[in-house]
Design a protein around this motif. Sequence first.
Motif, PDB file in Angstrom:
ATOM      1  N   ILE A  46       0.833  -1.245   0.082  1.00 26.73           N
ATOM      2  CA  ILE A  46      -0.022  -0.001  -0.034  1.00 26.73           C
ATOM      3  C   ILE A  46       0.839   1.304   0.086  1.00 26.73           C
ATOM      4  O   ILE A  46       0.629   2.115  -0.760  1.00 26.73           O
ATOM      5  CB  ILE A  46      -0.932   0.026   1.206  1.00 26.73           C
ATOM      6  N   SER A  47       1.683   1.154   0.901  1.00 29.09           N
ATOM      7  CA  SER A  47       2.716   2.317   1.049  1.00 29.09           C
ATOM      8  C   SER A  47       3.821   2.185  -0.181  1.00 29.09           C
ATOM      9  O   SER A  47       4.608   3.169  -0.353  1.00 29.09           O
ATOM     10  CB  SER A  47       3.228   2.522   2.323  1.00 29.09           C
ATOM     11  N   GLY A  48       4.344   0.918  -0.358  1.00 33.21           N
ATOM     12  CA  GLY A  48       5.348   0.845  -1.158  1.00 33.21           C
ATOM     13  C   GLY A  48       6.896   0.723  -0.344  1.00 33.21           C
ATOM     14  O   GLY A  48       7.723   0.762  -0.859  1.00 33.21           O
ATOM     15  N   LYS A  49       6.753   0.734   0.978  1.00 31.75           N
ATOM     16  CA  LYS A  49       8.009   0.809   1.821  1.00 31.75           C
ATOM     17  C   LYS A  49       8.034  -0.652   2.328  1.00 31.75           C
ATOM     18  O   LYS A  49       7.203  -1.437   2.626  1.00 31.75           O
ATOM     19  CB  LYS A  49       7.655   1.832   2.811  1.00 31.75           C
ATOM     20  N   VAL A  50       9.459  -0.953   2.772  1.00 32.57           N
ATOM     21  CA  VAL A  50       9.805  -2.016   3.564  1.00 32.57           C
ATOM     22  C   VAL A  50       9.445  -1.752   4.950  1.00 32.57           C
ATOM     23  O   VAL A  50       9.757  -0.909   5.536  1.00 32.57           O
ATOM     24  CB  VAL A  50      11.342  -2.533   3.664  1.00 32.57           C
ATOM     25  N   SER A  51       8.251  -2.206   5.364  1.00 30.51           N
ATOM     26  CA  SER A  51       7.908  -2.086   6.884  1.00 30.51           C
ATOM     27  C   SER A  51       8.544  -2.936   8.053  1.00 30.51           C
ATOM     28  O   SER A  51       8.710  -2.529   8.944  1.00 30.51           O
ATOM     29  CB  SER A  51       6.456  -2.721   6.915  1.00 30.51           C
ATOM     30  N   SER A  52       9.200  -3.984   7.797  1.00 33.90           N
ATOM     31  CA  SER A  52      10.275  -4.647   8.713  1.00 33.90           C
ATOM     32  C   SER A  52      11.088  -5.777   8.171  1.00 33.90           C
ATOM     33  O   SER A  52      10.901  -6.121   6.775  1.00 33.90           O
ATOM     34  CB  SER A  52       9.157  -5.479  10.064  1.00 33.90           C
ATOM     35  N   ILE A  53      12.019  -6.279   8.913  1.00 35.92           N
ATOM     36  CA  ILE A  53      12.933  -7.191   8.504  1.00 35.92           C
ATOM     37  C   ILE A  53      12.760  -8.355   9.617  1.00 35.92           C
ATOM     38  O   ILE A  53      12.987  -8.050  10.789  1.00 35.92           O
ATOM     39  CB  ILE A  53      14.367  -6.962   8.259  1.00 35.92           C
ATOM     40  N   ARG A  54      12.253  -9.378   9.193  1.00 34.34           N
ATOM     41  CA  ARG A  54      11.961 -10.411  10.380  1.00 34.34           C
ATOM     42  C   ARG A  54      12.781 -11.790  10.215  1.00 34.34           C
ATOM     43  O   ARG A  54      12.754 -12.375   9.095  1.00 34.34           O
ATOM     44  CB  ARG A  54      10.564 -10.644  10.531  1.00 34.34           C
ATOM     45  N   THR A  55      13.331 -12.159  11.373  1.00 28.83           N
ATOM     46  CA  THR A  55      13.820 -13.596  11.234  1.00 28.83           C
ATOM     47  C   THR A  55      13.430 -14.438  12.079  1.00 28.83           C
ATOM     48  O   THR A  55      12.801 -14.305  13.115  1.00 28.83           O
ATOM     49  CB  THR A  55      15.391 -13.342  11.844  1.00 28.83           C
ATOM     50  N   HIS A  56      13.084 -15.763  11.478  1.00 27.93           N
ATOM     51  CA  HIS A  56      12.306 -16.711  12.066  1.00 27.93           C
ATOM     52  C   HIS A  56      13.455 -17.748  12.474  1.00 27.93           C
ATOM     53  O   HIS A  56      14.021 -18.224  11.511  1.00 27.93           O
ATOM     54  CB  HIS A  56      11.237 -17.488  11.315  1.00 27.93           C
ATOM     55  N   MET A  57      13.483 -18.239  13.629  1.00 32.78           N
ATOM     56  CA  MET A  57      14.485 -19.118  13.925  1.00 32.78           C
ATOM     57  C   MET A  57      14.001 -20.226  14.681  1.00 32.78           C
ATOM     58  O   MET A  57      13.364 -20.212  15.872  1.00 32.78           O
ATOM     59  CB  MET A  57      15.749 -18.490  14.870  1.00 32.78           C
ATOM     60  N   VAL A  58      14.397 -21.460  14.580  1.00 30.47           N
ATOM     61  CA  VAL A  58      13.830 -22.885  14.983  1.00 30.47           C
ATOM     62  C   VAL A  58      14.567 -22.770  16.532  1.00 30.47           C
ATOM     63  O   VAL A  58      15.616 -22.748  16.466  1.00 30.47           O
ATOM     64  CB  VAL A  58      13.955 -23.955  14.134  1.00 30.47           C
ATOM     65  N   THR A  59      13.767 -23.013  17.510  1.00 33.62           N
ATOM     66  CA  THR A  59      14.477 -22.930  18.965  1.00 33.62           C
ATOM     67  C   THR A  59      14.079 -24.587  19.288  1.00 33.62           C
ATOM     68  O   THR A  59      14.867 -25.064  20.257  1.00 33.62           O
ATOM     69  CB  THR A  59      13.438 -22.213  19.825  1.00 33.62           C
ATOM     70  N   GLU A  60      13.258 -25.332  18.805  1.00 32.91           N
ATOM     71  CA  GLU A  60      12.770 -26.693  19.248  1.00 32.91           C
ATOM     72  C   GLU A  60      12.128 -27.401  18.056  1.00 32.91           C
ATOM     73  O   GLU A  60      11.244 -26.708  17.548  1.00 32.91           O
ATOM     74  CB  GLU A  60      12.272 -26.714  20.427  1.00 32.91           C
ATOM     75  N   VAL A  61      12.623 -28.653  17.987  1.00 30.98           N
ATOM     76  CA  VAL A  61      11.849 -29.448  16.923  1.00 30.98           C
ATOM     77  C   VAL A  61      11.227 -30.863  17.728  1.00 30.98           C
ATOM     78  O   VAL A  61      12.220 -31.599  18.440  1.00 30.98           O
ATOM     79  CB  VAL A  61      12.748 -30.009  15.917  1.00 30.98           C
TER      80      VAL A  61
END
Length: 225
Positions: free
Chosen positions: A56-71
């Motif tokens: 909608i704004s054309g901007k990057v709203s965030s940088i997110r990292t998903h990390m596995v803590t447990e399987v």
Amino acid sequence: MSRYAAAMIACLLAGNTVAWAANDPPPAAAADTKPVMAMEQPLQGDFWTYEVRDEISGKVSSIRTHMVTEVAPSEISIRTTIEGKDTEILSVYDRSWNLKDNGEWKYQPGDGSGIHSPLKTGDSWNISADDVNTSKGFIWKRSGRSRVVGQEAITTRAGTFETYRIETALSRRPTNDRSRKQDITIVTWYAPAIDHWVKKTFVSRENGHLRINNVLEVVAYGRKG
């Protein structure tokens, strides 16, 4: 899950075969092509970093990292961090990457945004779940359908990936106000080689009015060690 043992799908972009003379060097690979690290089975320390762009704004709203803590045999726990913020979000997924719990909301049995393995073009499945927020007393009913529409090669800053394109259409209604309705469309490009999505679009409308239009693209990924 059987998808973990599956080999990478064959190259999807067929083109004309180009011959070269015996003394000529073969064509050079594209400069931005990166080898894909195989991550078919999730391990503690695996991570995927996404750039989230607000269309909608054309901007990057965030940088997110998903990390596995447990399987665990039936679940995968993920810690999400947001660049520039101190907050951490702990989420729990089933082994097909359907979200079950993100702290505030519980999705019973799951939010329906995951996959059905083994993936095959033309396959589809129904989605039915309750979204429960106990602290605020909210219950939303969700229903919809996902379909595997084909296979595509997707290139991001993290490399080029062979993916399955999955299109999902969902509707949500709160049990205490049937006049409200959210319609959600999601397109997921899931790469078996790294056991995750490399691109995802998410569009949400409430009573016909656009609320969210985001695109997520993987910019980095890897595993501990």
